[in-house]
Design a protein around this motif. Structure first.
Motif, PDB file in Angstrom:
ATOM      1  N   VAL A  20     -14.676  29.517  68.044  1.00 16.29           N
ATOM      2  CA  VAL A  20     -15.171  28.451  67.156  1.00 16.29           C
ATOM      3  C   VAL A  20     -14.279  28.331  65.924  1.00 16.29           C
ATOM      4  O   VAL A  20     -13.956  27.221  65.475  1.00 16.29           O
ATOM      5  CB  VAL A  20     -16.632  28.736  66.737  1.00 16.29           C
ATOM      6  CG1 VAL A  20     -17.086  27.766  65.643  1.00 16.29           C
ATOM      7  CG2 VAL A  20     -17.559  28.628  67.950  1.00 16.29           C
ATOM      8  N   GLY A  21     -13.865  29.473  65.384  1.00 12.54           N
ATOM      9  CA  GLY A  21     -13.008  29.447  64.209  1.00 12.54           C
ATOM     10  C   GLY A  21     -11.671  28.791  64.466  1.00 12.54           C
ATOM     11  O   GLY A  21     -11.181  28.001  63.651  1.00 12.54           O
ATOM     12  N   LEU A  22     -11.065  29.090  65.604  1.00 16.22           N
ATOM     13  CA  LEU A  22      -9.782  28.484  65.943  1.00 16.22           C
ATOM     14  C   LEU A  22      -9.913  26.981  66.129  1.00 16.22           C
ATOM     15  O   LEU A  22      -9.072  26.197  65.671  1.00 16.22           O
ATOM     16  CB  LEU A  22      -9.212  29.127  67.213  1.00 16.22           C
ATOM     17  CG  LEU A  22      -8.814  30.603  67.106  1.00 16.22           C
ATOM     18  CD1 LEU A  22      -8.378  31.149  68.466  1.00 16.22           C
ATOM     19  CD2 LEU A  22      -7.693  30.786  66.091  1.00 16.22           C
ATOM     20  N   ILE A  62      -7.784  34.324  61.752  1.00 19.55           N
ATOM     21  CA  ILE A  62      -9.158  34.359  62.262  1.00 19.55           C
ATOM     22  C   ILE A  62      -9.337  35.346  63.424  1.00 19.55           C
ATOM     23  O   ILE A  62     -10.372  36.029  63.505  1.00 19.55           O
ATOM     24  CB  ILE A  62      -9.627  32.934  62.646  1.00 19.55           C
ATOM     25  CG1 ILE A  62     -10.000  32.170  61.369  1.00 19.55           C
ATOM     26  CG2 ILE A  62     -10.817  32.975  63.592  1.00 19.55           C
ATOM     27  CD1 ILE A  62     -10.379  30.716  61.593  1.00 19.55           C
ATOM     28  N   PRO A  63      -8.377  35.485  64.372  1.00 16.55           N
ATOM     29  CA  PRO A  63      -8.560  36.500  65.430  1.00 16.55           C
ATOM     30  C   PRO A  63      -8.732  37.923  64.912  1.00 16.55           C
ATOM     31  O   PRO A  63      -9.217  38.795  65.641  1.00 16.55           O
ATOM     32  CB  PRO A  63      -7.272  36.364  66.260  1.00 16.55           C
ATOM     33  CG  PRO A  63      -6.849  34.947  66.060  1.00 16.55           C
ATOM     34  CD  PRO A  63      -7.199  34.636  64.632  1.00 16.55           C
ATOM     35  N   ALA A  64      -8.335  38.165  63.666  1.00 13.23           N
ATOM     36  CA  ALA A  64      -8.519  39.500  63.092  1.00 13.23           C
ATOM     37  C   ALA A  64      -9.986  39.900  63.046  1.00 13.23           C
ATOM     38  O   ALA A  64     -10.303  41.094  62.930  1.00 13.23           O
ATOM     39  CB  ALA A  64      -7.922  39.545  61.687  1.00 13.23           C
ATOM     40  N   VAL A  65     -10.886  38.925  63.130  1.00 16.46           N
ATOM     41  CA  VAL A  65     -12.324  39.217  63.120  1.00 16.46           C
ATOM     42  C   VAL A  65     -12.698  40.195  64.232  1.00 16.46           C
ATOM     43  O   VAL A  65     -13.544  41.081  64.050  1.00 16.46           O
ATOM     44  CB  VAL A  65     -13.131  37.906  63.247  1.00 16.46           C
ATOM     45  CG1 VAL A  65     -14.606  38.198  63.482  1.00 16.46           C
ATOM     46  CG2 VAL A  65     -12.944  37.049  62.004  1.00 16.46           C
ATOM     47  N   MET A  66     -12.063  40.058  65.402  1.00 11.30           N
ATOM     48  CA  MET A  66     -12.353  40.969  66.520  1.00 11.30           C
ATOM     49  C   MET A  66     -12.070  42.413  66.126  1.00 11.30           C
ATOM     50  O   MET A  66     -12.879  43.314  66.377  1.00 11.30           O
ATOM     51  CB  MET A  66     -11.494  40.588  67.727  1.00 11.30           C
ATOM     52  CG  MET A  66     -11.870  39.283  68.402  1.00 11.30           C
ATOM     53  SD  MET A  66     -13.436  39.367  69.319  1.00 11.30           S
ATOM     54  CE  MET A  66     -13.027  40.498  70.619  1.00 11.30           C
TER      55      MET A  66
END
Length: 506
Positions: free
Chosen positions: A107-109, A138-142
């Motif tokens: 969703v963020g991407l 944003i992928p850093a959230v994982m």
């Protein structure tokens, strides 16, 4: 707070705070270098600063939700010798987190263009660059999510020092990037260096988790009683922490339109590195013990641990906040003026904002400990309610003041909201547990007396400017104030001072 109770936790908190400060200082040093390198007026740097805040806010929200919900349940299962059930619970948490975090990243991407348009406004000249940075970070959230889970596992097993260290490699990467490649790749390279530092965090903790004997196995049992209990607790925690963090995003979106995002974020970072890191360390160390005491219905021990945590926090945070306020301009002149790129007005702005945030953090520190006390009792609704109250007050005061005092509206609103919301939260906690007593108030009063005397000496030393060398005069002022503070605290027999110097409470 009195007696030897809480001394081991104070010792752990002291060590964890020192390690956390070391790691956070490296990150802070990297940030200081790139702000001096590129300048606070650089729009690309302001875009990067805002974009980096997005995964950091999500990390704070998810970290609090996973940590404060997972630790009480997992710690209770371990205390009850239910190791197999505890392992199944962690398996479920990891599987559910992978699914939810994956959806959040997707969703963020996809939503990055909309987010960029909403927060940047029509006057921002580089919306495409902001979209690019958001999609990189944003992928850093994982990885933040996995880091929070591993941190919760280690904390529940009494391992605090390694998780406190995980930010250090990211700081080292930033510093090395600037030295080796900063002139060549600029802010864009900085984006990827920051992402690499974030990705490394869970991998640093993985060997320690592996050493505990944990091996992940796929499990998705939404009917598990522990998972359902975590779900019930998790939603209010998400609301509480998200509402508290949302006002930072709101404030930074306002600052982005003033092109002062880097200044405001840097001012907050100083407070977080040197003050809130101490608070988070204390809260992390005490949460497992509070959870076990609540589970055993040991309210006497619970209140004693809570008084110890809050007293120790107040003892360390109040003088630090006052010291930062007194030396706010000198600190910013030293940190931002080293390359000569920043104007006098920028340094004054940064100093005032840092001073205002430092004062507000004294109140916020009580909130952080109080939140953990509620979570340990499996009550996540009360912190959620007060988190929303703080957010609403913050936004309303910001809107009311923005046309009158400009960017200063954000830190002022933060302070006003903190005082109102945190006072209500602590009072509610006292009504439930009765932890505030005469001894506790007397200890706080003695700390205030020591800080007032420290402030008098620090103001006098600051005015002398003995050498005319900025850093030397700062050190003289700080050491003079600190010496008076600890001497007075020792003379007044403040319990926390003996834990600092002797490793035991008086």
């Amino acid at each position: 707070m009195n007696g030897v109770k809480g001394s081991s936790e104070n010792n752990n908190a002291r060590d964890v705070a020192a390690i956390s400060l070391g790691g956070r200082f490296l990150t802070f040093l990297g940030r200081t270098m790139y702000i001096g390198w590129f300048g606070t007026a650089n729009q690309l740097l302001n875009a990067f600063t805002f974009a980096l805040r997005v995964p950091n806010v999500i990390f704070t929200v998810l970290g609090a939700a996973l940590g404060t919900v997972m630790i009480p349940i997992y710690s209770s299962l371990l205390a009850e010798k239910k190791e197999a059930e505890a392992k199944r619970f962690i398996d479920n948490v990891i599987t559910i987190s992978i699914i939810l975090l994956g959806l959040l990243v997707a969703v963020g991407l996809a939503g990055a263009p909309l987010l960029a348009r909403v927060v940047a406004g029509a006057d921002f000249e580089n919306p495409e660059y902001l979209i690019f940075v958001l999609r990189v970070l944003i992928p850093a959230v994982m990885f933040f999510g996995f880091g929070a889970i591993f941190q919760g596992i280690l904390h529940s097993h009494g391992i605090f020092r390694l998780p406190a260290f995980v930010t250090a490699p990211g700081g080292i990467i930033l510093i090395l990037y600037l030295i080796l490649f900063g002139n060549r790749f600029g802010v864009t390279g900085l984006v990827f260096a920051a992402a690499l530092g974030i990705f490394m965090q869970p991998f640093i903790m993985l060997p320690a988790v592996h050493k505990l004997g944990y091996r992940y196995r796929f499990s998705l049992n939404l009917r598990d009683k522990n998972v359902r209990a975590a779900g019930r607790l998790c939603v209010p925690v998400l609301i509480s922490v998200a509402s508290y963090q949302f006002h930072f995003i709101f404030g930074q979106s306002v600052a982005l339109r003033f092109n002062t995002t880097a200044v405001m974020d840097y001012s907050q970072e100083i407070v977080q590195v040197f003050i809130l890191t101490i608070v988070y360390a204390i809260a992390a160390v005490y949460l497992p013990k509070l959870s076990v005491q609540w589970a055993k219905a040991d309210m006497g021990g619970f209140n004693e641990s809570l008084r110890s945590a809050m007293g120790y926090t107040f003892f360390l945070v109040l003088p630090a906040a006052v010291g930062f306020f007194i030396l706010r301009f000198e600190i910013m002149e030293f940190l931002l003026g080293w390359q000569g790129q920043e104007s006098y007005e920028s340094i004054q702005l940064a100093g005032n904002m840092m001073g205002l945030y430092a004062v507000a953090v004294v109140v916020i520190s009580f909130k952080e400990v109080a939140d953990r006390a509620f979570y340990s009792g499996k009550d996540s609704k009360t912190p959620a309610i007060f988190g929303v109250v703080i957010m609403v007050i913050n936004i309303l005061v910001t809107i009311l003041l923005i046309s009158r005092i400009g960017v200063y509206a954000m830190p002022v609103a933060y302070g006003v909201a903190a005082v109102i919301g945190c006072s209500g939260l602590v009072l509610r906690l006292h009504l439930r547990t009765g932890f505030i007593d005469f001894r506790f108030l007397r200890e706080l009063f003695k700390v205030v007396v020591a800080v007032l005397l420290m402030a008098v000496v620090a103001f006098y030393a600051r005015g002398l400017r003995l050498t005319g060398v900025l850093i030397v005069d700062m050190v003289v002022t700080a050491m003079s104030g600190a010496a008076v503070y600890f001497a007075v605290a020792w003379a007044l027999k403040v319990s926390a001072v003996f834990a600092v110097f002797k490793g035991r409470a008086k």
